[in-house]
Design an enzyme around this catalytic site. Structure first.
Site, mmCIF file in Angstrom:
data_model
loop_
_atom_site.group_PDB
_atom_site.id
_atom_site.type_symbol
_atom_site.label_atom_id
_atom_site.label_comp_id
_atom_site.label_asym_id
_atom_site.label_seq_id
_atom_site.Cartn_x
_atom_site.Cartn_y
_atom_site.Cartn_z
ATOM 1 N N GLU A 1 0.847 -1.198 0.000
ATOM 2 C CA GLU A 1 0.000 0.000 0.000
ATOM 3 C C GLU A 1 0.875 1.238 0.000
ATOM 4 O O GLU A 1 0.394 2.343 0.228
ATOM 5 C CB GLU A 1 -0.977 -0.006 1.168
ATOM 6 C CG GLU A 1 -0.349 -0.046 2.539
ATOM 7 C CD GLU A 1 -1.402 0.075 3.629
ATOM 8 O OE1 GLU A 1 -2.095 -0.923 3.863
ATOM 9 O OE2 GLU A 1 -1.532 1.151 4.225
ATOM 10 N N HIS B 1 -1.900 -12.197 10.668
ATOM 11 C CA HIS B 1 -1.538 -10.798 10.448
ATOM 12 C C HIS B 1 -1.302 -10.128 11.794
ATOM 13 O O HIS B 1 -1.967 -10.419 12.785
ATOM 14 C CB HIS B 1 -2.600 -10.055 9.645
ATOM 15 C CG HIS B 1 -2.210 -8.621 9.452
ATOM 16 N ND1 HIS B 1 -0.985 -8.271 8.929
ATOM 17 C CD2 HIS B 1 -2.832 -7.454 9.774
ATOM 18 C CE1 HIS B 1 -0.888 -6.951 8.926
ATOM 19 N NE2 HIS B 1 -1.977 -6.435 9.428
ATOM 20 N N CYS C 1 -3.128 -4.690 4.050
ATOM 21 C CA CYS C 1 -2.010 -5.513 4.512
ATOM 22 C C CYS C 1 -1.998 -6.920 3.929
ATOM 23 O O CYS C 1 -1.181 -7.742 4.344
ATOM 24 C CB CYS C 1 -2.017 -5.605 6.033
ATOM 25 S SG CYS C 1 -1.784 -4.010 6.818
#
Lengths: 350, 134
Positions: free
Chosen positions: A82, A236, A114
């Site tokens: 990103e 994550h 992400c």
């Protein structure tokens, strides 16, 4: 046909800043903030580093470990991030040129907060599995942004990892992947805006936890497995707290997530986070190890993977490139003034 | 602003240390040359593409305190001459190191970094710099 990871490489910039140093500037208990987030330091890119250079370093480390693979046999290069340096002009072409995979190949930059790196792995799995390409490269890398003084400033960091996906010489077979995706606006950055905004506590239960738990349960149901069947797991990690809690909710132990959890020492590397955790697991894996992976990207979605390490990892030339232990050793700590300069937060004259 | 086409032509050398080698005497050139100044006419048609090794040792260095605009964020920094594993001398900027820690003979490797950018809206130029080898 089995499809999986043929090689991998990782890279994290050398510079670090501690939360107490950031908190000191904004009149906040930075140490307490770091403890709450379970982030004790975060990586900072040098002024001459960006997603292109980080992704390239990771991809070169990946290629160094498979000297028998001709880069001309790579048919696809995807870089998920990103923080691509250009709004228009691909990062992936520069990375592909840097590993000499051009020109008979396809490439694209991916963005899904992400989880763009794991989306790249899935795209490569499809291309390899269908016979369209022999090898595909998927990179997840970021130099993530946090507005000065915002909670994100304590976590947003830089790093990335690259994976060579193929069907020959697989060191880790991807048994299955499953995704869970909805329209959930928990975190975003509008075109032209330097910093993202987020929904505060809304980023938790309806966003991170719902998507990770749903994707993870979907995958385990399809595979007929339970947490105890896996030696390693990586989730994550926007901070250290969330993955630790989600692991517990799903029934994974601290021991299972120890190699995959890097955020406490390097911060949140966004698209690089799960790829780096997986790279660290592969640095420490032995044949037969089963790995459970679930990424999360705001906006929102989760990609889950069931991976089995093969016997080929024993002959794999892991030492042809630095393992994460070596990459993360000997960091250089900087103060907030240097951090502000490195991150381009100081307004310079033309 | 540098010419986009000129910078583009230099990509093979800047990204991947692509030079040339004389097929007559074996001498390696970086940046690449299409003619060997030693063999002269003998080298015509014999100069081949050659990829240089990214690893080497510091041969000499100098610390820069008055930097050009493109490097002002990194000063003070060192410019190093590196003898790579092919025996070729390369020069470039050394980064990710305390300039006081640089020594002759120090193992280094070439990595890809941003060299410069044509302002905020122009092209970003990437190329090799040196860092301590891991």
């Amino acid at each position: 046909m089995d499809v999986g990871i043929v090689s991998y490489g990782a890279y994290v910039p050398r510079y670090r800043i501690k939360p107490e140093e950031i908190g000191k500037i904004w009149g906040v208990d930075g140490k307490g903030m770091g403890k709450g987030l379970m982030i004790f330091e975060k990586s900072v890119p040098s002024p001459d580093e960006d997603v292109v250079t980080i992704a390239t370093e990771a991809a070169r480390n990946m290629m160094a470990r498979v000297p028998e693979v001709d880069p001309q046999d790579i048919g696809a290069v995807y870089v998920g991030s990103e923080s691509h340096p250009y709004a228009v002009k691909p990062t992936s072409t520069i990375v592909a040129e840097s590993i000499e995979a051009t020109p008979a190949m396809t490439a694209a930059d991916l963005e899904f907060a992400c989880k763009a790196g794991t989306a790249g792995i899935q795209a490569c799995m499809g291309l390899v599995g269908s016979g369209m390409v022999r090898y595909g490269v998927a990179v997840g890398a970021d130099t993530s942004q946090g507005a000065p003084g915002d909670a994100l400033e304590y976590s947003a960091s830089a790093g990335g990892a690259a994976f060579l996906i193929g069907s020959e010489g697989i060191i880790a077979r991807i048994d299955k992947t499953a995704s869970f995706t909805t329209d959930t606006p928990d975190f975003w950055r509008r075109e032209g805006q330097p910093y993202p905004l987020h929904g505060g506590r809304f980023t938790g239960e309806p966003a991170y936890f719902r998507h990770i738990i749903s994707a993870a349960k979907m995958l385990m149901k399809e595979m007929g497995t339970e947490p105890g069947d896996y030696q390693h797991a990586v989730f994550h990690q926007p901070n250290g707290k969330f993955p630790t809690r989600v692991a517990k909710q799903l029934g994974f132990s601290d021991e299972q997530i120890k190699f995959g959890l890097l955020t406490p020492n390097i911060g949140n590397t966004y698209s690089g986070a799960v790829p780096l955790g997986l790279a660290n697991i592969l640095d420490n894996a032995v044949p037969g190890d089963r790995i459970f992976v679930t990424s999360y990207g705001s906006g929102a979605g989760s990609d889950a993977f069931d991976i089995t390490v093969t016997d080929a990892i024993e002959d794999y030339k892991r030492d042809n490139a630095p393992t994460l232990d070596k990459v993360l050793a000997d960091p250089v700590y900087i103060d907030y003034g240097m951090y502000a300069k490195f991150m381009g937060k100081i307004l310079m004259s033309e | 602003m540098a010419s986009v086409a000129k910078e583009w032509r230099e990509i093979p050398g800047r990204y991947n240390l692509r030079g040339t080698k004389c097929g007559s005497c074996g001498k390696v050139f970086f940046p690449s040359r299409s003619f060997c100044p030693v063999c002269r006419r003998e080298s015509i048609g014999k100069v081949e593409d050659y990829k240089l090794d990214r690893h080497g040792e510091v041969y000499s260095f100098s610390v820069v305190h008055e930097a050009p605009e493109s490097c002002s964020m990194l000063k003070p920094y060192a410019v190093v001459m590196v003898r790579n594993r092919d025996g070729v001398l390369l020069s470039g900027q050394m980064v990710d190191v305390d300039v006081d820690a640089i020594e002759i003979g120090m193992p280094v490797r070439a990595v890809l970094r941003k060299l410069d950018a044509d302002g905020l809206a122009g092209v970003i130029h990437y190329g090799f710099k040196f860092t301590p080898d891991l």
